[in-house]
Design a protein around this motif. Structure first.
Motif, PDB file in Angstrom:
ATOM      1  N   ARG A 265     -49.581 -28.295 -15.284  1.00 16.33           N
ATOM      2  CA  ARG A 265     -50.132 -28.796 -16.533  1.00 16.33           C
ATOM      3  C   ARG A 265     -49.479 -30.134 -16.844  1.00 16.33           C
ATOM      4  NH1 ARG A 265     -50.342 -23.603 -16.174  1.00 16.33           N
ATOM      5  NH2 ARG A 265     -51.791 -22.360 -17.375  1.00 16.33           N
TER       6      ARG A 265
ATOM      7  N   ILE B 244     -48.171 -32.932 -21.957  1.00 16.66           N
ATOM      8  CA  ILE B 244     -48.487 -32.480 -23.309  1.00 16.66           C
ATOM      9  C   ILE B 244     -48.910 -31.014 -23.313  1.00 16.66           C
ATOM     10  CG2 ILE B 244     -49.889 -32.951 -25.357  1.00 16.66           C
ATOM     11  CD1 ILE B 244     -47.987 -35.204 -24.664  1.00 16.66           C
TER      12      ILE B 244
ATOM     13  N   GLU C  13     -37.522 -39.688 -22.631  1.00 13.71           N
ATOM     14  CA  GLU C  13     -36.735 -40.616 -21.817  1.00 13.71           C
ATOM     15  C   GLU C  13     -37.536 -41.072 -20.601  1.00 13.71           C
ATOM     16  OE1 GLU C  13     -32.592 -39.695 -21.254  1.00 13.71           O
ATOM     17  OE2 GLU C  13     -32.598 -40.739 -19.321  1.00 13.71           O
TER      18      GLU C  13
ATOM     19  N   GLY D 223     -40.021 -43.532 -21.893  1.00  8.28           N
ATOM     20  CA  GLY D 223     -39.458 -44.650 -22.632  1.00  8.28           C
ATOM     21  C   GLY D 223     -39.982 -44.756 -24.050  1.00  8.28           C
ATOM     22  N   ILE D 224     -40.000 -43.644 -24.767  1.00 10.37           N
ATOM     23  CA  ILE D 224     -40.522 -43.647 -26.139  1.00 10.37           C
ATOM     24  C   ILE D 224     -39.357 -43.621 -27.119  1.00 10.37           C
ATOM     25  CG2 ILE D 224     -42.037 -42.482 -27.785  1.00 10.37           C
ATOM     26  CD1 ILE D 224     -43.144 -40.942 -25.358  1.00 10.37           C
TER      27      ILE D 224
ATOM     28  N   LEU E  91     -49.265 -42.081 -28.125  1.00 10.16           N
ATOM     29  CA  LEU E  91     -49.081 -42.019 -26.683  1.00 10.16           C
ATOM     30  C   LEU E  91     -50.424 -42.275 -26.029  1.00 10.16           C
ATOM     31  CD1 LEU E  91     -46.943 -38.850 -25.988  1.00 10.16           C
ATOM     32  CD2 LEU E  91     -46.198 -41.187 -26.095  1.00 10.16           C
ATOM     33  N   LYS E  92     -50.357 -42.764 -24.808  1.00  8.45           N
ATOM     34  CA  LYS E  92     -51.588 -42.838 -24.036  1.00  8.45           C
ATOM     35  C   LYS E  92     -52.036 -41.416 -23.723  1.00  8.45           C
ATOM     36  CE  LYS E  92     -50.293 -46.808 -21.272  1.00  8.45           C
ATOM     37  NZ  LYS E  92     -50.019 -47.154 -19.881  1.00  8.45           N
ATOM     38  N   PRO E  93     -53.339 -41.205 -23.508  1.00  9.97           N
ATOM     39  CA  PRO E  93     -53.730 -39.887 -23.030  1.00  9.97           C
ATOM     40  C   PRO E  93     -53.157 -39.673 -21.637  1.00  9.97           C
ATOM     41  CG  PRO E  93     -55.651 -41.305 -23.321  1.00  9.97           C
ATOM     42  CD  PRO E  93     -54.465 -42.116 -23.664  1.00  9.97           C
ATOM     43  N   ASN E  94     -52.792 -38.462 -21.330  1.00 11.11           N
ATOM     44  CA  ASN E  94     -52.221 -38.155 -20.027  1.00 11.11           C
ATOM     45  C   ASN E  94     -51.049 -39.056 -19.648  1.00 11.11           C
ATOM     46  OD1 ASN E  94     -53.123 -35.928 -18.827  1.00 11.11           O
ATOM     47  ND2 ASN E  94     -54.877 -36.887 -17.821  1.00 11.11           N
TER      48      ASN E  94
ATOM     49  N   LYS F 282     -47.715 -40.551 -18.062  1.00 11.49           N
ATOM     50  CA  LYS F 282     -47.042 -40.260 -16.806  1.00 11.49           C
ATOM     51  C   LYS F 282     -45.776 -41.084 -16.676  1.00 11.49           C
ATOM     52  CE  LYS F 282     -51.174 -41.653 -14.869  1.00 11.49           C
ATOM     53  NZ  LYS F 282     -52.118 -42.151 -13.939  1.00 11.49           N
TER      54      LYS F 282
ATOM     55  N   LEU G 207     -40.836 -42.016  -8.972  1.00 15.28           N
ATOM     56  CA  LEU G 207     -39.932 -40.877  -8.804  1.00 15.28           C
ATOM     57  C   LEU G 207     -38.733 -41.052  -9.726  1.00 15.28           C
ATOM     58  CD1 LEU G 207     -39.893 -38.329  -7.059  1.00 15.28           C
ATOM     59  CD2 LEU G 207     -38.402 -39.538  -5.493  1.00 15.28           C
ATOM     60  N   ASP G 208     -38.563 -40.113 -10.616  1.00 15.57           N
ATOM     61  CA  ASP G 208     -37.513 -40.218 -11.621  1.00 15.57           C
ATOM     62  C   ASP G 208     -37.102 -38.810 -12.014  1.00 15.57           C
ATOM     63  OD1 ASP G 208     -35.763 -41.329 -13.339  1.00 15.57           O
ATOM     64  OD2 ASP G 208     -37.245 -42.242 -14.676  1.00 15.57           O
ATOM     65  N   SER G 209     -35.902 -38.664 -12.495  1.00 14.04           N
ATOM     66  CA  SER G 209     -35.499 -37.344 -12.965  1.00 14.04           C
ATOM     67  C   SER G 209     -34.633 -37.503 -14.188  1.00 14.04           C
ATOM     68  CB  SER G 209     -34.738 -36.587 -11.878  1.00 14.04           C
ATOM     69  OG  SER G 209     -33.485 -37.187 -11.662  1.00 14.04           O
TER      70      SER G 209
ATOM     71  N   VAL H 139     -38.305 -33.444 -13.070  1.00 13.95           N
ATOM     72  CA  VAL H 139     -38.506 -34.421 -12.001  1.00 13.95           C
ATOM     73  C   VAL H 139     -39.949 -34.903 -12.116  1.00 13.95           C
ATOM     74  CG1 VAL H 139     -38.433 -34.842  -9.534  1.00 13.95           C
ATOM     75  CG2 VAL H 139     -36.912 -33.166 -10.539  1.00 13.95           C
TER      76      VAL H 139
ATOM     77  N   TYR I  79     -43.299 -32.996 -11.650  1.00 17.53           N
ATOM     78  CA  TYR I  79     -43.155 -32.468 -10.293  1.00 17.53           C
ATOM     79  C   TYR I  79     -42.369 -31.165 -10.315  1.00 17.53           C
ATOM     80  CZ  TYR I  79     -42.474 -32.546  -5.241  1.00 17.53           C
ATOM     81  OH  TYR I  79     -42.484 -32.229  -3.909  1.00 17.53           O
TER      82      TYR I  79
END
Lengths: 378, 196
Positions: A65, A68, A95, A98-99, A299-302, A304, A308-310, A327, A335
């Motif tokens: 999912r 959101i 984080e 970046g909000i 926020l934008k819809p969907n 992302k 690659l970040d965690s 992740v 992920y």
């Protein structure tokens, strides 16, 4: 015939003195889990906790999912504390994306999560009371809990499963006149929980049953990686609201409760003392909160993440540190989402605490861990 | 299908604060690395040189990637010299395209107050099998249970959920899954949820 057994099934040698007893999963004294205890007469010689009866694969579901739509189901493991279990997830997503959250939303979150901590603790206290044979202690918290549930219902629209925190703030602004109602209810609530001392915490029967049972030393508490009230009852001053303040906890006035005894009595007293601190936090937050302003950023819809970040975020929930490891691989779905919950981390202490105890003390020790089986299983 | 256009917010809010105007929680590239965390990472690199790789240094979070043969030694160094005393969380992450499964330890410290905000992320990778036989294939890692006692249940969970066998763990039984589970380890990416 072959001796090969499926994994997990093992034959055990039978000892004439030792009896193996399954407590749970249906037995109400164990919650939704099984505790396999071996007893010699009346004394427990070994204990093997067997969780997993309410494992629902929340972490697997979260991979299917988007950021959101994960919100309503990730709070399911502990619906009484649903704001706190969502908190690290929401902080982590913020984080990743970046909000920056509006100031008013941060205060609303703190108030909601403190109210939720009290609601959870009252529920736990009710169960703790009934399993020690104190029926009044079941009725009182179950009734007084409604005060705060009403507040949260006004605030979020739902009694327990709020799904109120979203990346970027909270879902709704406070209803009109909420501050006054909240202040009044919280003051009355504080007055009520102070009365619990007379019937429960100063009760010689309770003290006789819980003091000096299941002692966890400071060294063991640290070595076993316990958290929350279990850790603080063993004399370690570690509360994430102080140690790693998130949102606006830094600006609020409260103290952490630490006891040195490490027994069931201390472990059961810490959450009660914490509730009084929660009332202080709520009052102070109501005072300092900006009276108007945005509570949510667009926020934008969907949304992302960026490649690659965690991220690993943690908050202090009703049951201790609650960490969320997310992740992201730049898709709208995470992920991997891992919830590291206080219940699961405190479970490791149970075999140590029960060894050498009488079987009759098992509920007093087990429920003092502030353990929530559904949360531990996720 | 959902689109990514900027002009469609999910829900309206009364007042919009653009995220870029305020200081963002994640620092931009040009901002210097936080000093305390940098020192922490440097100490580890000084000791192990090329055997460890510092993946990132963020405020309060340092991530170290280690090979599977060195992880125990690095963990002992973290415990004895840098005072990390417990594991907060141990997570598995499946990377089928790399043919590897990553195991991530989040370590914290209760005893050292200067580290109370810090989480040290220690990651290693195990070989991934296409057709796993949990416990009897090459997906193995050394257990950190002797170093950090608190990983005991976490490692049991990863064994059942990913099939990573921890060598030296005294108790590699199932924890959450049913005893008769006979399918793939469920958190691997090739285990699909029905209907999705």
């Amino acid at each position: 015939m072959t001796n090969e057994l499926p994994p997990g099934l093992a034959l055990q040698k039978v000892d004439e003195r030792i009896m193996t007893l399954n407590v749970g999963p249906q037995h109400p004294g164990s919650g939704h889990m099984r505790i396999i205890v071996q007893i010699d007469g009346d004394f427990i010689v070994a204990c093997d906790p067997d969780p997993g009866y309410v494992h629902r694969g929340e972490e697997k579901m979260a991979e299917y999912r988007n950021y959101i739509t994960n919100i309503p189901h990730l709070e399911r493991p502990v619906i009484h504390d649903s704001c706190n279990i969502l908190y690290p997830y929401v902080l982590g997503v913020e984080e990743l994306l970046g909000i920056e959250v509006p100031e008013r939303a941060k205060y609303i979150r703190v108030i909601a999560s403190e109210l939720n901590r009290c609601v959870y603790t009252m529920y736990w206290l009710a169960i703790y009371g009934i399993f020690l044979g104190h029926s009044t202690m079941f009725m009182w918290p179950a009734g007084d809990r409604e005060l705060l549930i009403d507040l949260l219902e006004k605030m979020t629209g739902a009694r327990v499963t709020h799904a109120h925190f979203v990346p970027g703030g909270v879902r709704n602004d406070l209803p009109p006149n909420f501050e006054d109602v909240c202040l009044r209810q919280v003051n009355y609530f504080e007055k009520r929980i102070k009365e619990y001392a007379a019937i429960f915490y100063d009760n010689p029967i309770l003290i006789a049953r819980t003091a000096n049972t299941g002692i966890l030393s400071r060294e063991d508490a640290i070595r076993l990686g316990t958290t929350g009230s279990v850790l603080r009852a063993s004399g370690v001053d570690y509360d994430l609201r102080k140690k790693e303040p998130y949102d606006v906890y830094e600006e609020l006035d409260f103290q952490t409760n630490v006891l040195k005894e490490g027994d069931s009595y201390a472990r059961s007293k810490i959450p009660w003392l914490d509730m009084m601190e929660s009332c202080r936090i709520i009052r102070h937050a109501l005072q300092k909160m900006p009276k108007s302003g945005s509570v949510r950023v667009k926020l934008k819809p969907n949304p992302k993440g960026k490649g690659l970040d965690s991220v690993y975020k943690r908050v202090e929930s009703g049951r201790g540190s609650l960490g969320c490891y997310i992740v992201s691989d730049g898709k709208p779905e995470p992920y991997r989402v891992k919830l590291s919950v206080g219940s699961f981390r405190n479970l490791i202490a149970l075999p140590y605490l029960l060894k050498g105890e009488k079987l009759g003390n098992m509920p007093a020790v087990y429920w003092s861990l502030n353990y929530w089986p559904v949360e531990a299983d996720r | 299908m959902s689109s990514d256009s900027d002009n469609e917010p999910i829900e309206t809010t009364s007042d919009v604060t653009p995220a870029s105007t305020k200081s963002s929680p994640t620092p931009e590239k040009e901002i210097e690395l936080p000093k305390f965390e940098k020192d922490l990472a440097d100490k580890i690199v000084e000791k192990f040189n090329t055997r460890v790789k510092v993946a990132f240094v963020k405020p309060d979070r340092v991530r170290i990637n280690v090979g599977r043969d060195d992880i125990k030694e690095v963990a002992e160094f973290l415990r004895d010299v840098l005072n990390f005393d417990h594991a907060e969380s141990v997570s598995g992450v499946d990377y089928p395209q790399d043919k590897e499964i990553e195991v991530v330890y989040h370590l914290g410290s209760y005893t050292d107050s200067s580290l109370s905000r810090q989480i040290l992320v220690l990651a290693t990778r195990a070989q991934r099998e296409e057709n796993p036989i949990p416990g009897n294939d090459a997906t193995k890692l050394p257990s950190l249970r002797e170093v950090f006692y608190s990983v005991e249940f976490h490692e049991r969970e990863i064994f059942e959920m990913f099939g990573v066998y921890f060598q030296g763990h005294p108790d590699n039984r199932r924890l959450l899954l049913p005893e008769d589970w006979a399918d793939l380890p469920p958190l691997r990416k090739d285990f699909a949820i029905k209907g999705r």
